[in-house]
Design a protein around this motif. Structure first.
Motif, PDB file in Angstrom:
ATOM      1  N   GLU A 149       0.832  -1.203   0.000  1.00  0.00           N
ATOM      2  CA  GLU A 149       0.000   0.000   0.000  1.00  0.00           C
ATOM      3  C   GLU A 149       0.869   1.256   0.000  1.00  0.00           C
ATOM      4  O   GLU A 149       0.566   2.226  -0.716  1.00  0.00           O
ATOM      5  N   CYS A 150       1.936   1.227   0.825  1.00  0.00           N
ATOM      6  CA  CYS A 150       2.831   2.392   0.858  1.00  0.00           C
ATOM      7  C   CYS A 150       3.482   2.631  -0.497  1.00  0.00           C
ATOM      8  O   CYS A 150       3.635   3.779  -0.931  1.00  0.00           O
ATOM      9  N   GLN A 151       3.866   1.552  -1.158  1.00  0.00           N
ATOM     10  CA  GLN A 151       4.476   1.695  -2.469  1.00  0.00           C
ATOM     11  C   GLN A 151       3.504   2.307  -3.468  1.00  0.00           C
ATOM     12  O   GLN A 151       3.871   3.158  -4.288  1.00  0.00           O
ATOM     13  N   GLU A 152       2.239   1.861  -3.358  1.00  0.00           N
ATOM     14  CA  GLU A 152       1.225   2.439  -4.248  1.00  0.00           C
ATOM     15  C   GLU A 152       1.045   3.923  -3.957  1.00  0.00           C
ATOM     16  O   GLU A 152       0.931   4.740  -4.889  1.00  0.00           O
ATOM     17  N   VAL A 153       1.009   4.273  -2.649  1.00  0.00           N
ATOM     18  CA  VAL A 153       0.866   5.688  -2.288  1.00  0.00           C
ATOM     19  C   VAL A 153       2.079   6.484  -2.754  1.00  0.00           C
ATOM     20  O   VAL A 153       1.944   7.608  -3.267  1.00  0.00           O
ATOM     21  N   ILE A 154       3.268   5.899  -2.579  1.00  0.00           N
ATOM     22  CA  ILE A 154       4.490   6.590  -3.009  1.00  0.00           C
ATOM     23  C   ILE A 154       4.470   6.823  -4.517  1.00  0.00           C
ATOM     24  O   ILE A 154       4.815   7.917  -5.003  1.00  0.00           O
ATOM     25  N   ASP A 155       4.056   5.805  -5.250  1.00  0.00           N
ATOM     26  CA  ASP A 155       3.975   5.971  -6.705  1.00  0.00           C
ATOM     27  C   ASP A 155       2.984   7.067  -7.069  1.00  0.00           C
ATOM     28  O   ASP A 155       3.251   7.892  -7.961  1.00  0.00           O
ATOM     29  N   GLU A 156       1.840   7.061  -6.351  1.00  0.00           N
ATOM     30  CA  GLU A 156       0.852   8.096  -6.641  1.00  0.00           C
ATOM     31  C   GLU A 156       1.383   9.472  -6.255  1.00  0.00           C
ATOM     32  O   GLU A 156       1.183  10.454  -6.979  1.00  0.00           O
ATOM     33  N   LEU A 157       2.067   9.540  -5.106  1.00  0.00           N
ATOM     34  CA  LEU A 157       2.646  10.818  -4.692  1.00  0.00           C
ATOM     35  C   LEU A 157       3.682  11.317  -5.695  1.00  0.00           C
ATOM     36  O   LEU A 157       3.741  12.514  -6.007  1.00  0.00           O
ATOM     37  N   ARG A 158       4.472  10.390  -6.193  1.00  0.00           N
ATOM     38  CA  ARG A 158       5.481  10.797  -7.170  1.00  0.00           C
ATOM     39  C   ARG A 158       4.846  11.355  -8.431  1.00  0.00           C
ATOM     40  O   ARG A 158       5.287  12.376  -8.976  1.00  0.00           O
ATOM     41  N   SER A 159       3.799  10.668  -8.896  1.00  0.00           N
ATOM     42  CA  SER A 159       3.135  11.156 -10.105  1.00  0.00           C
ATOM     43  C   SER A 159       2.488  12.513  -9.865  1.00  0.00           C
ATOM     44  O   SER A 159       2.567  13.420 -10.705  1.00  0.00           O
ATOM     45  N   GLN A 160       1.853  12.659  -8.674  1.00  0.00           N
ATOM     46  CA  GLN A 160       1.233  13.939  -8.368  1.00  0.00           C
ATOM     47  C   GLN A 160       2.290  15.028  -8.168  1.00  0.00           C
ATOM     48  O   GLN A 160       2.083  16.179  -8.560  1.00  0.00           O
ATOM     49  N   LEU A 161       3.411  14.645  -7.558  1.00  0.00           N
ATOM     50  CA  LEU A 161       4.476  15.620  -7.359  1.00  0.00           C
ATOM     51  C   LEU A 161       5.062  16.100  -8.684  1.00  0.00           C
ATOM     52  O   LEU A 161       5.421  17.275  -8.837  1.00  0.00           O
ATOM     53  N   GLU A 162       5.156  15.192  -9.616  1.00  0.00           N
ATOM     54  CA  GLU A 162       5.644  15.598 -10.931  1.00  0.00           C
ATOM     55  C   GLU A 162       4.731  16.649 -11.547  1.00  0.00           C
ATOM     56  O   GLU A 162       5.194  17.647 -12.134  1.00  0.00           O
ATOM     57  N   LEU A 163       3.413  16.417 -11.369  1.00  0.00           N
ATOM     58  CA  LEU A 163       2.469  17.422 -11.876  1.00  0.00           C
ATOM     59  C   LEU A 163       2.615  18.739 -11.121  1.00  0.00           C
ATOM     60  O   LEU A 163       2.560  19.823 -11.725  1.00  0.00           O
ATOM     61  N   CYS A 164       2.802  18.625  -9.775  1.00  0.00           N
ATOM     62  CA  CYS A 164       2.957  19.838  -8.977  1.00  0.00           C
ATOM     63  C   CYS A 164       4.216  20.607  -9.378  1.00  0.00           C
ATOM     64  O   CYS A 164       4.204  21.839  -9.479  1.00  0.00           O
ATOM     65  N   ILE A 165       5.294  19.848  -9.592  1.00  0.00           N
ATOM     66  CA  ILE A 165       6.545  20.497  -9.979  1.00  0.00           C
ATOM     67  C   ILE A 165       6.395  21.176 -11.333  1.00  0.00           C
ATOM     68  O   ILE A 165       6.870  22.306 -11.548  1.00  0.00           O
ATOM     69  N   GLU A 166       5.725  20.490 -12.254  1.00  0.00           N
ATOM     70  CA  GLU A 166       5.495  21.107 -13.568  1.00  0.00           C
ATOM     71  C   GLU A 166       4.680  22.387 -13.429  1.00  0.00           C
ATOM     72  O   GLU A 166       4.991  23.406 -14.052  1.00  0.00           O
ATOM     73  N   GLU A 167       3.621  22.309 -12.599  1.00  0.00           N
ATOM     74  CA  GLU A 167       2.785  23.499 -12.423  1.00  0.00           C
ATOM     75  C   GLU A 167       3.562  24.613 -11.734  1.00  0.00           C
ATOM     76  O   GLU A 167       3.425  25.785 -12.074  1.00  0.00           O
ATOM     77  N   ARG A 168       4.406  24.236 -10.750  1.00  0.00           N
ATOM     78  CA  ARG A 168       5.192  25.240 -10.056  1.00  0.00           C
ATOM     79  C   ARG A 168       6.176  25.917 -11.002  1.00  0.00           C
ATOM     80  O   ARG A 168       6.331  27.141 -10.994  1.00  0.00           O
TER      81      ARG A 168
END
Length: 411
Positions: A149-168
């Motif tokens: 579950e943590c790995q799934e959350v980490i993967d999701e966080l990474r994907s969302q962070l990539e979007l956040c970084i792009e938006e930033r």
């Protein structure tokens, strides 16, 4: 007779010989009685003489046999004595053999009991080890599931962070969001004269309970755009007083219930130009500070200053970042805190300035608090009226703004 060794058999033989002797004696007495009767004729006399002779011979033979029997009886008695002594010795040997046999049996029994007890202990240990193994396996299964579950959350966080970084990066390139620090904000922001502004420590507490909200009756007397509730770890005052403050907040927020976890832009609680009554928790209790107005657009905390944030402030930001924290493991919360220090999550800031003090709102806050003594309420109400009696929205807005040179102070 030499082979007769049993005392009981010898006694029986003596008894039988005695009985035979009695029978012979009886026969002799009868013969003697018949011998004493006169005979009628010569034939009877001859026959009688023959009988007497025969009887005498038989008596002689019986006496000899009787003597032999007596000798045998004496011999048997001697043999019986010898046999009893010999049997007594043999009995001791049997007792010794029996004792040795019983000792061997008892030893075997003790060994068997010891082996059984050892086997029972081994079985109990085996059962305990089996239970421990089952418990370890269950923990391993749960940890494995949690890791997945943590790995799934980490993967999701990474994907969302990539979007956040792009938006930033996109926002930074367009110049919509500036990076700064609290000291620069307080140094470059104009706000009203703070000469008559009280210190935060001089303002009375209307509720010591951290979870205490704003009473509905008090909110109904709010005459501006609503209320704000801020804790000290997400708010900072200027050193000169409470006239100007800076709110810290995460730029993005994570919702574990939305699409199995999703990140989204966090909207501010107060928009530019809005005015709201501010209730502030300073670590000891809730205080009403007055009506505040947002000063302008938000800006991001620079990476260098983000790394210098204190642990309580980062912990408070992490709590604001994650919705439904009961659905998120403590390890994930620590991961969010680490993401702030490493610059993966950015801190957004905007300023607010004090423009008024709502007497009715303050009075309702103190009157609706049941946990404060009446003497404290009365003294507080009198102090509020004395210090704030002449304050209005108009008098604050008529003051001339000027730049602050005093730096910052964390609340």
């Amino acid at each position: 007779m030499d082979n007769v060794m049993d005392p009981e058999l010898a006694a029986e033989m003596v008894k039988l010989l005695g009985q035979e002797l009695k029978v012979v004696r009886s026969q002799l007495r009868e013969a003697e009685q018949r011998t004493g009767t006169p005979a009628s004729d010569a034939m009877s006399t001859g026959l009688q003489s023959q009988r007497e002779e025969a009887l005498r011979a038989e008596i002689f033979a019986l006496k000899a046999e009787n003597s032999s029997l007596r000798a045998n009886i004496s011999s048997l008695q001697d043999q019986t004595t010898n046999v009893s002594v010999k049997m007594e010795g043999d009995h001791s040997g049997l007792v010794a053999q029996y004792s040795a046999s019983m000792d061997a049996i008892q030893k075997e029994l003790a060994d068997a009991i010891r082996d059984k007890n050892l086997a029972t202990l081994d079985k109990e240990k085996a059962d305990e080890q089996l239970q421990e193994l089952s418990s370890v396996r269950e923990k391993y299964r749960k940890l494995k599931a949690s890791k997945r579950e943590c790995q799934e959350v980490i993967d999701e966080l990474r994907s969302q962070l990539e979007l956040c970084i792009e938006e930033r990066e996109k926002s930074a390139s367009e110049g919509k969001v500036l990076k700064s620090d609290p000291a620069s904000f307080f140094r470059n922001t104009e706000y009203p004269d703070v000469g008559d502004q009280p210190n935060s420590s001089d303002i009375p507490v209307y509720s010591p309970t951290l979870s205490m909200g704003i009473p509905r009756t008090a909110r109904s007397h709010c005459r501006c755009d609503g209320t704000l509730r801020l804790e000290k770890d997400v708010f900072m005052f200027a050193r000169a007083g409470i006239a100007l403050g800076l709110i810290f907040r995460p730029m993005y927020q994570y919702n574990p219930q939305k699409n199995n976890g999703a990140w989204g832009r966090l909207r501010p609680d107060i928009e530019p130009g809005q005015k709201k009554d501010l209730c502030y928790y300073d670590g000891h209790g809730w205080k009403y500070l007055g009506t505040y107005e947002r000063t302008g657009e938000s800006f991001l905390l620079s990476p260098d200053h983000t790394k210098k944030l204190s642990f309580p402030r980062v912990e408070a930001l992490a709590k604001e970042t994650v919705l439904f924290r009961d659905l998120v493991s403590p390890s994930q919360m620590r991961m969010v805190e680490k993401m702030f220090w490493e610059g993966l999550l950015q801190v957004e800031m905007f300023g607010i300035r004090r423009v008024a003090y709502d007497q009715e709102f303050a009075r309702q806050l103190f009157e609706r608090r049941k946990d404060l003594p009446k003497s404290v309420k009365d003294a507080t109400s009198t102090s509020i009226k004395r210090k704030r009696g002449d304050e209005t929205d108009e008098t604050h807005e008529d003051r001339q703004p000027k730049a602050s040179k005093s730096g910052t102070k964390e609340g």
